[in-house]
Scaffold this motif. Structure first.
Motif, PDB file in Angstrom:
ATOM      1  N   GLY B 502       0.741  -1.125  -0.038  1.00 26.41           N
ATOM      2  CA  GLY B 502      -0.088   0.019   0.012  1.00 26.41           C
ATOM      3  C   GLY B 502       0.914   1.119  -0.044  1.00 26.41           C
ATOM      4  N   ASP B 503       2.217   1.205   0.226  1.00 27.80           N
ATOM      5  CA  ASP B 503       3.215   2.283   0.676  1.00 27.80           C
ATOM      6  C   ASP B 503       3.173   2.907  -1.109  1.00 27.80           C
ATOM      7  OD1 ASP B 503       3.493   2.254   2.848  1.00 27.80           O
ATOM      8  OD2 ASP B 503       5.545   1.509   2.727  1.00 27.80           O
ATOM      9  N   LEU B 504       3.094   2.055  -2.139  1.00 26.38           N
ATOM     10  CA  LEU B 504       3.461   2.643  -3.320  1.00 26.38           C
ATOM     11  C   LEU B 504       2.067   3.296  -3.763  1.00 26.38           C
ATOM     12  CD1 LEU B 504       5.241  -0.336  -4.999  1.00 26.38           C
ATOM     13  CD2 LEU B 504       6.280   1.731  -3.733  1.00 26.38           C
ATOM     14  N   ASP B 505       0.844   3.030  -3.407  1.00 26.16           N
ATOM     15  CA  ASP B 505      -0.154   3.791  -3.857  1.00 26.16           C
ATOM     16  C   ASP B 505      -0.379   5.058  -3.189  1.00 26.16           C
ATOM     17  OD1 ASP B 505      -0.964   1.808  -5.490  1.00 26.16           O
ATOM     18  OD2 ASP B 505      -1.988   0.741  -4.112  1.00 26.16           O
ATOM     19  N   LEU B 506       0.193   4.847  -1.821  1.00 27.45           N
ATOM     20  CA  LEU B 506       0.337   6.168  -1.059  1.00 27.45           C
ATOM     21  C   LEU B 506       1.457   7.123  -1.435  1.00 27.45           C
ATOM     22  CD1 LEU B 506      -0.838   7.192   1.551  1.00 27.45           C
ATOM     23  CD2 LEU B 506       0.891   6.302   2.733  1.00 27.45           C
ATOM     24  N   LEU B 507       2.368   6.666  -2.053  1.00 24.51           N
ATOM     25  CA  LEU B 507       3.442   7.385  -2.824  1.00 24.51           C
ATOM     26  C   LEU B 507       2.940   8.359  -3.906  1.00 24.51           C
ATOM     27  CD1 LEU B 507       6.951   5.690  -2.922  1.00 24.51           C
ATOM     28  CD2 LEU B 507       6.447   7.958  -2.000  1.00 24.51           C
ATOM     29  N   LEU B 508       2.098   7.424  -4.650  1.00 26.56           N
ATOM     30  CA  LEU B 508       1.547   8.129  -6.032  1.00 26.56           C
ATOM     31  C   LEU B 508       0.637   9.023  -5.614  1.00 26.56           C
ATOM     32  CD1 LEU B 508       1.269   5.123  -8.466  1.00 26.56           C
ATOM     33  CD2 LEU B 508       2.388   7.115  -8.541  1.00 26.56           C
ATOM     34  N   GLN B 509      -0.078   8.960  -4.602  1.00 21.68           N
ATOM     35  CA  GLN B 509      -1.050   9.966  -4.134  1.00 21.68           C
ATOM     36  C   GLN B 509      -0.210  11.262  -3.596  1.00 21.68           C
ATOM     37  OE1 GLN B 509      -3.827   8.382  -1.114  1.00 21.68           O
ATOM     38  NE2 GLN B 509      -4.440   6.795  -2.360  1.00 21.68           N
ATOM     39  N   LEU B 510       0.785  11.006  -2.893  1.00 18.24           N
ATOM     40  CA  LEU B 510       1.369  12.042  -2.329  1.00 18.24           C
ATOM     41  C   LEU B 510       2.261  12.896  -3.556  1.00 18.24           C
ATOM     42  CD1 LEU B 510       3.085  10.611   0.877  1.00 18.24           C
ATOM     43  CD2 LEU B 510       1.453  12.734   0.603  1.00 18.24           C
ATOM     44  N   THR B 511       2.477  12.275  -4.563  1.00 21.47           N
ATOM     45  CA  THR B 511       3.265  13.145  -5.726  1.00 21.47           C
ATOM     46  C   THR B 511       2.020  14.076  -6.197  1.00 21.47           C
ATOM     47  OG1 THR B 511       2.309  11.587  -7.234  1.00 21.47           O
ATOM     48  CG2 THR B 511       4.326  11.331  -6.634  1.00 21.47           C
ATOM     49  N   ASP B 538       9.248  -2.669 -10.081  1.00 20.41           N
ATOM     50  CA  ASP B 538       9.403  -4.053  -9.631  1.00 20.41           C
ATOM     51  C   ASP B 538      10.777  -3.644  -8.367  1.00 20.41           C
ATOM     52  OD1 ASP B 538      11.187  -2.928 -11.324  1.00 20.41           O
ATOM     53  OD2 ASP B 538      12.140  -4.966 -11.932  1.00 20.41           O
ATOM     54  N   GLU B 539      11.503  -2.929  -8.559  1.00 20.38           N
ATOM     55  CA  GLU B 539      12.445  -2.655  -7.471  1.00 20.38           C
ATOM     56  C   GLU B 539      11.781  -2.332  -6.154  1.00 20.38           C
ATOM     57  OE1 GLU B 539      16.430  -0.732  -8.088  1.00 20.38           O
ATOM     58  OE2 GLU B 539      16.400  -1.372 -10.146  1.00 20.38           O
ATOM     59  N   TYR B 540      10.760  -1.389  -6.168  1.00 21.28           N
ATOM     60  CA  TYR B 540      10.017  -0.777  -5.191  1.00 21.28           C
ATOM     61  C   TYR B 540       9.445  -2.154  -4.395  1.00 21.28           C
ATOM     62  CZ  TYR B 540      10.489   4.288  -5.808  1.00 21.28           C
ATOM     63  OH  TYR B 540      10.865   5.496  -6.206  1.00 21.28           O
ATOM     64  N   GLU B 541       9.064  -3.051  -5.234  1.00 22.19           N
ATOM     65  CA  GLU B 541       8.181  -4.235  -4.780  1.00 22.19           C
ATOM     66  C   GLU B 541       9.229  -5.264  -4.230  1.00 22.19           C
ATOM     67  OE1 GLU B 541       6.101  -5.405  -8.241  1.00 22.19           O
ATOM     68  OE2 GLU B 541       4.550  -3.962  -7.749  1.00 22.19           O
ATOM     69  N   ALA B 542      10.279  -5.302  -4.749  1.00 18.27           N
ATOM     70  CA  ALA B 542      11.307  -6.244  -3.978  1.00 18.27           C
ATOM     71  C   ALA B 542      11.629  -5.711  -2.681  1.00 18.27           C
ATOM     72  CB  ALA B 542      12.448  -6.284  -4.873  1.00 18.27           C
ATOM     73  N   HIS B 543      11.726  -4.410  -2.620  1.00 18.47           N
ATOM     74  CA  HIS B 543      12.333  -3.888  -1.371  1.00 18.47           C
ATOM     75  C   HIS B 543      11.040  -4.035  -0.330  1.00 18.47           C
ATOM     76  CE1 HIS B 543      15.322  -1.685  -3.185  1.00 18.47           C
ATOM     77  NE2 HIS B 543      15.697  -1.305  -2.321  1.00 18.47           N
ATOM     78  N   ILE B 544       9.746  -4.089  -0.714  1.00 18.15           N
ATOM     79  CA  ILE B 544       8.800  -4.360   0.210  1.00 18.15           C
ATOM     80  C   ILE B 544       8.634  -5.826   0.616  1.00 18.15           C
ATOM     81  CG2 ILE B 544       6.365  -4.195   0.492  1.00 18.15           C
ATOM     82  CD1 ILE B 544       6.300  -1.661  -1.065  1.00 18.15           C
ATOM     83  N   GLU B 545       9.421  -6.495  -0.214  1.00 16.51           N
ATOM     84  CA  GLU B 545       9.477  -8.035   0.075  1.00 16.51           C
ATOM     85  C   GLU B 545      10.519  -8.216   1.018  1.00 16.51           C
ATOM     86  OE1 GLU B 545       8.991  -9.776  -3.688  1.00 16.51           O
ATOM     87  OE2 GLU B 545       6.911  -8.909  -3.744  1.00 16.51           O
ATOM     88  N   GLY B 546      11.528  -7.160   1.231  1.00 15.60           N
ATOM     89  CA  GLY B 546      12.689  -7.449   1.985  1.00 15.60           C
ATOM     90  C   GLY B 546      13.993  -7.499   1.294  1.00 15.60           C
ATOM     91  N   LYS B 547      13.806  -7.279   0.156  1.00 13.25           N
ATOM     92  CA  LYS B 547      15.209  -7.511  -0.630  1.00 13.25           C
ATOM     93  C   LYS B 547      15.455  -6.362  -1.590  1.00 13.25           C
ATOM     94  CE  LYS B 547      14.407 -12.336  -1.273  1.00 13.25           C
ATOM     95  NZ  LYS B 547      13.316 -13.167  -1.724  1.00 13.25           N
ATOM     96  N   CYS B 548      16.943  -6.033  -1.436  1.00 11.75           N
ATOM     97  CA  CYS B 548      17.453  -4.894  -2.220  1.00 11.75           C
ATOM     98  C   CYS B 548      18.343  -5.361  -3.381  1.00 11.75           C
ATOM     99  CB  CYS B 548      18.074  -3.664  -1.409  1.00 11.75           C
ATOM    100  SG  CYS B 548      19.012  -2.457  -2.501  1.00 11.75           S
ATOM    101  N   PRO B 549      17.565  -5.490  -4.597  1.00  9.26           N
ATOM    102  CA  PRO B 549      18.285  -6.360  -5.694  1.00  9.26           C
ATOM    103  C   PRO B 549      19.653  -5.610  -5.860  1.00  9.26           C
ATOM    104  CG  PRO B 549      15.936  -5.621  -6.185  1.00  9.26           C
ATOM    105  CD  PRO B 549      16.416  -4.887  -5.090  1.00  9.26           C
ATOM    106  N   ALA B 550      19.880  -4.305  -5.640  1.00 10.74           N
ATOM    107  CA  ALA B 550      21.025  -3.758  -6.103  1.00 10.74           C
ATOM    108  C   ALA B 550      22.405  -3.628  -4.948  1.00 10.74           C
ATOM    109  CB  ALA B 550      20.919  -2.183  -6.504  1.00 10.74           C
ATOM    110  N   PHE B 551      21.713  -4.283  -3.827  1.00 13.27           N
ATOM    111  CA  PHE B 551      22.865  -4.326  -2.574  1.00 13.27           C
ATOM    112  C   PHE B 551      23.241  -3.023  -2.296  1.00 13.27           C
ATOM    113  CE2 PHE B 551      23.738  -8.216  -5.614  1.00 13.27           C
ATOM    114  CZ  PHE B 551      22.950  -9.120  -4.825  1.00 13.27           C
ATOM    115  N   THR B 552      22.063  -2.158  -2.054  1.00  9.99           N
ATOM    116  CA  THR B 552      22.411  -0.926  -1.617  1.00  9.99           C
ATOM    117  C   THR B 552      22.064  -0.469  -0.280  1.00  9.99           C
ATOM    118  OG1 THR B 552      22.573  -0.168  -3.830  1.00  9.99           O
ATOM    119  CG2 THR B 552      22.173   1.706  -2.112  1.00  9.99           C
ATOM    120  N   CYS B 553      20.638  -0.876  -0.110  1.00  8.63           N
ATOM    121  CA  CYS B 553      20.133  -0.692   1.125  1.00  8.63           C
ATOM    122  C   CYS B 553      20.538  -1.563   2.364  1.00  8.63           C
ATOM    123  CB  CYS B 553      18.678  -0.682   1.069  1.00  8.63           C
ATOM    124  SG  CYS B 553      17.790   0.506  -0.456  1.00  8.63           S
TER     125      CYS B 553
END
Ligand SMILES: Cc1cc2nc3c(=O)[nH]c(=O)nc-3n(C[C@H](O)[C@H](O)[C@H](O)COP(=O)(O)O)c2cc1C
Ligand code: SF4
Ligand code: SF4
Ligand code: FES
Ligand code: FES
Lengths: 150, 637
Positions: B502-511, B538-553
């Motif tokens: 739900g964070d992503l929808d919220l972000l879109l609203q905030l824009t 997809d990267e945002y979704e991966a983060h919400i699932e607990g994974k940073c695919p770019a090994f940054t966070c």
């Protein structure tokens, strides 16, 4: 900083209220920070109220109202440096100096600041110590670089 | 130097300057732009001069300290005239050899550019692919002149446009030429410059001002720095012509404080121009008076916005004002004021000299001329590149930039500064101009172009810009202040593993929130979020699932030593600052996840031939081997 020198700087800028920022920049470049007495003198000479001067010194990031260390370390956190690992450089500098951005250590040796781009983006990540540029930094080099400052 | 009072005197001066120069006399041009200085160019200059003196060659070989020609990545660099031989990464120890090669007319192979594809060495500056694919109408002059020498500028035709405009044209005609050229502002908005000049010119108040915006706040861009440092007279010439066209008698240069050398060079240029009579009273006998002052910024990004800049010039806090009234009507001290970016001003002499048609022959239907970009980030050839409008992103990144370093994959190009957007691989064939970039959800901005590879986390990247904007918002408008802060909080949570469905929808609203802000900082703040969400959801979704695919966070990936690859060399353990690696002689090493601070030192320490240290997305790592299975049994010697 002695009053004579402050007056000289004020007069060089024509003693105009519109030159307030330029005068403060000039004073800080010599004194590294802006003590209260200095600001009071500027306020008096330019006939600009102290609260307005305080507003200016907090609005503009480069002004410091606290003393600085002997060496000013500026780590660039601009976009180009960010994508090339500026955060790790900053983390390591924090670790080595024991201070965070905006702070000065107890020995008054280092002051640490972050900056947003100093225009050497091609050499990122970049750090400037006392006006001397260090580019293409790797975290492992930092200890050696900082060792050179007494 | 006696003051020049007429066209005839100017012509005589040019003749004199040219006749005193021998184009065949060897000259070593050393870049002493900020980039090369950071790499030790000052020592190189000293070494070259010492060597020349030691051999008594002062009259035979000239050393010229110049501004940045763009290839900062390979600095310190020199170009040897008249052959235009280009040497890269030149060290003070090379000075003797360089001087010898100039005398003997030979070439030093080891200092030449090596084409990474063909392996061939390239002798001449213009044949290096990085330069070959550019069109360097502005920045190309930097290496040809010593910015502290007005004569160097005169020798390449400097101030000829000034003479032409002031002595041969009416102000309206100059405005007309600029309109005809189709020049659009290089500072961000892309507003047609001629029209803006006309507004200011036609404003009824007789006292008017012209301003150079050299605040260059976009972090990751340094085009304006290079122009001011390397070609200060070109910017000044453009400004004087503009002042004449608009009817202003006083001008200001607002330079950011982080650019001390630019301030030094432009201040000197102003002083010299005054001595020659290009500034001051009755310029070139035309009857036109004009003076310029330099003011410095004090570290506030929003001061690049024109109304904020004006307030800062007045000595106040740089908070933007509502527009209209536009500065063209009511600007500095409430007088009509024309503000242009450094690069916009630098284009003016070109338009006057070559004519609007020649200027407009380069570019696309809606964007004329060239644009300088600061090509930085994950690209092989970082530096400044000047290209015709309409070139494709792919040509910039691959032909000029040489592609992505290492064997990493391209991910995106970011343009437009902190409030700009990202273009993914699918948009690489896009033509770069004002309108196409806006269409793609980004913008031209002032010319920052940051290349990102697979190791750049797009969520963290969006967070980075929002953090920047939150820090730099002047705080005057609630939508800007609050909107940015709320987006930043969500992004920070996501990058710290606290993201929720739900964070992503919220972000879109905030824009939508900050759109109601006063200035473009607040209005543009949602751009980095929208464009990364659009292309990299997809990267945002991966983060919400607990994974940073770019090994940054840091919360969202782990360091792991692959047991079958570890050779117990103990390198990693010795480098780990956190004492997080358990191991010992002949013992397979293991990362203690609870202690690990994700500094990455072990990854660098592990010899590539073993490659045992790896990163894996998420927090879960395979269970360590049982104690008794960790001993490495090596074969007999
Ligand atoms: C937050 C913000 C920052 C800006 N920073 C700059 C800057 O650093 N340099 C610049 O030339 N224009 C900057 N601008 C754009 C200016 O407001 C203005 O449009 C520009 O200087 C006009 O010159 P031009 O027509 O030649 O582009 C900024 C705008 C905003 C909203
Ligand atoms: S939009 Fe933001 S930066 Fe611009 S005036 Fe409003 S608060 Fe200040
Ligand atoms: S990432 Fe750093 S802290 Fe973690 S195990 Fe490796 S060296 Fe140690
Ligand atoms: S981003 Fe660090 S120098 Fe420009
Ligand atoms: S500073 Fe020397 S090439 Fe850019």
């Amino acid at each position: 900083m002695d009053i004579g020198r402050i007056d000289q700087i004020i007069d060089k800028h024509g003693c105009k209220a519109s030159s307030l920022i330029q005068i403060l920049i000039n004073i800080q470049s010599e004194n590294h920070w802006l003590p209260k007495e200095v600001l009071e003198r500027v306020s008096e000479r330019l006939a600009v109220p102290m609260n307005q001067i305080q507003h200016i010194t907090t609005f503009y990031k480069s002004f410091s109202l606290v003393p600085k260390g002997r060496h000013e370390v500026h780590v660039c956190m601009g976009t180009a440096c960010h994508v090339r690992g500026a955060q790790r450089v900053l983390d390591t500098v924090e670790e080595l100096t024991g201070i965070k951005p905006g702070e000065t250590d107890v020995d008054l040796k280092f002051s640490l600041e972050t900056v947003n781009c100093i225009g050497c983006c091609a050499l990122g990540p970049v750090m400037v110590v006392d006006g001397e540029y260090h580019g293409n930094l790797a975290a492992g080099q930092l200890e050696d670089v900082l060792k050179n400052y007494e | 130097m006696p003051k020049i009072n007429s066209s005839a005197e100017f012509a005589a001066l040019r003749k004199e300057v040219l006749s005193s120069r021998d184009p065949n006399r060897p000259c070593i041009a050393v870049c002493t732009g900020s980039g090369c200085l950071a790499l030790g160019a000052a020592n190189l200059v000293t070494a070259l001069k010492d060597e020349i003196q030691a051999q008594g060659l002062e009259s035979r070989i000239e050393v010229r300290e110049t501004g940045c020609p763009g290839f900062c990545e390979r600095g310190p660099l020199i170009v040897v005239y008249p052959d235009e031989t280009c040497y890269l990464k030149v060290q003070p120890a090379d000075a003797k050899e360089v001087i010898a090669s100039v005398l003997e007319k030979t070439v030093i192979d080891r200092l030449l550019y090596v084409d990474p594809v063909t392996g061939e060495r390239v002798v001449h500056e213009m044949d290096i692919p990085f330069y070959q694919n550019q069109l360097r109408l502005l920045i190309g002059n930097n290496i040809k002149l010593d910015p502290t020498s007005i004569e160097d500028y005169l020798a390449i035709g400097g101030y000829a446009a000034l003479e032409k405009a002031l002595c041969q044209m009416k102000p309206e005609q100059v405005v007309g030429l600029v309109k005809e050229s189709g020049l659009r502002g290089r500072g961000g908005g892309g507003f047609p410059s001629g029209n803006k000049w006309e507004f200011t010119r036609n404003a009824p108040d007789p006292v008017k001002y012209v301003v150079v915006n050299a605040d260059e706040g976009d972090p990751g861009a340094f085009m304006d720095r290079a122009l001011l440092e390397g070609s200060p007279h070109a910017v000044l010439e453009g400004l004087i012509i503009g002042a004449y066209a608009i009817g202003a008698h006083e001008g200001f240069l607002y330079v950011r404080q982080e650019y001390p050398l630019a301030v030094e060079n432009i201040t000197l240029a102003i002083k010299t121009a005054e001595e020659y009579g290009f500034l001051g009273k009755n310029i070139l006998g035309s009857g036109f008076d004009f003076i310029v002052e330099v003011a410095q910024g004090a570290g506030a990004f929003v001061c690049g916005e024109e109304t904020a800049l004006i307030r800062s010039l007045e000595g106040k806090a740089g908070e933007p004002k509502p527009r209209p009234p536009f500065p063209a009507v009511r600007g500095l001290w409430d007088k009509p004021t024309n503000i242009n970016n450094v690069e916009t001003w630098a284009n003016i002499p070109l338009i006057i000299n070559k004519g609007p048609a020649a200027f407009a022959s380069v570019g696309t239907a809606g964007s004329k001329g060239t644009k300088i970009f600061s090509l930085v980030g994950k690209v092989k050839n970082t530096g400044l590149v000047e290209v015709p409008m309409g070139i494709t992103l792919r040509d910039i990144v691959y032909k000029i930039g040489g592609g992505i370093p290492g064997d990493k994959r391209f991910k995106a190009v970011q343009t437009g500064g902190p409030a700009g957007g990202c273009m993914p691989e699918s948009l690489l064939d896009m033509e770069v101009d004002f309108d196409q970039l806006t269409k793609a959800g980004s913008m031209m901005g002032s010319g920052g172009m940051i290349v990102l590879d697979e190791e750049t986390c797009m969520v963290d990247f969006a967070r980075f810009f929002l953090a920047f904007l939150a820090d730099e918002s002047c705080g005057k408008c609630v939508p800007c202040r609050e909107g940015i802060q709320q987006m930043l909080t969500i992004l920070t949570d996501i990058t710290q593993g606290k993201g929720k469905k739900g964070d992503l929808d919220l972000l879109l609203q905030l824009t939508e929130v900050s759109g109601a802000s006063l200035c473009a900082l607040g209005k543009g703040a949602p751009n980095p979020v929208m464009s990364t969400l659009k292309h990299f959801r997809d990267e945002y979704e991966a983060h919400i699932e607990g994974k940073c695919p770019a090994f940054t966070c840091k919360e969202l990936f782990s360091f792991y030593i692959e047991p079958e690859k570890c050779q117990a060399c103990t390198n990693c353990g010795r480098k780990c600052p956190a004492g997080a690696i358990e191991g010992g002689k002949n013992l397979i090493h293991v990362v203690d996840q609870a202690k690990c601070t994700k500094c990455g030192a072990c990854l660098e320490a592990c010899p590539p031939r073993f490659g045992a240290v790896t990163r894996i997305p998420g927090k879960a790592v395979p269970a360590p081997l049982p104690e008794d299975a960790r001993t490495i049994v090596r074969g007999n010697k």
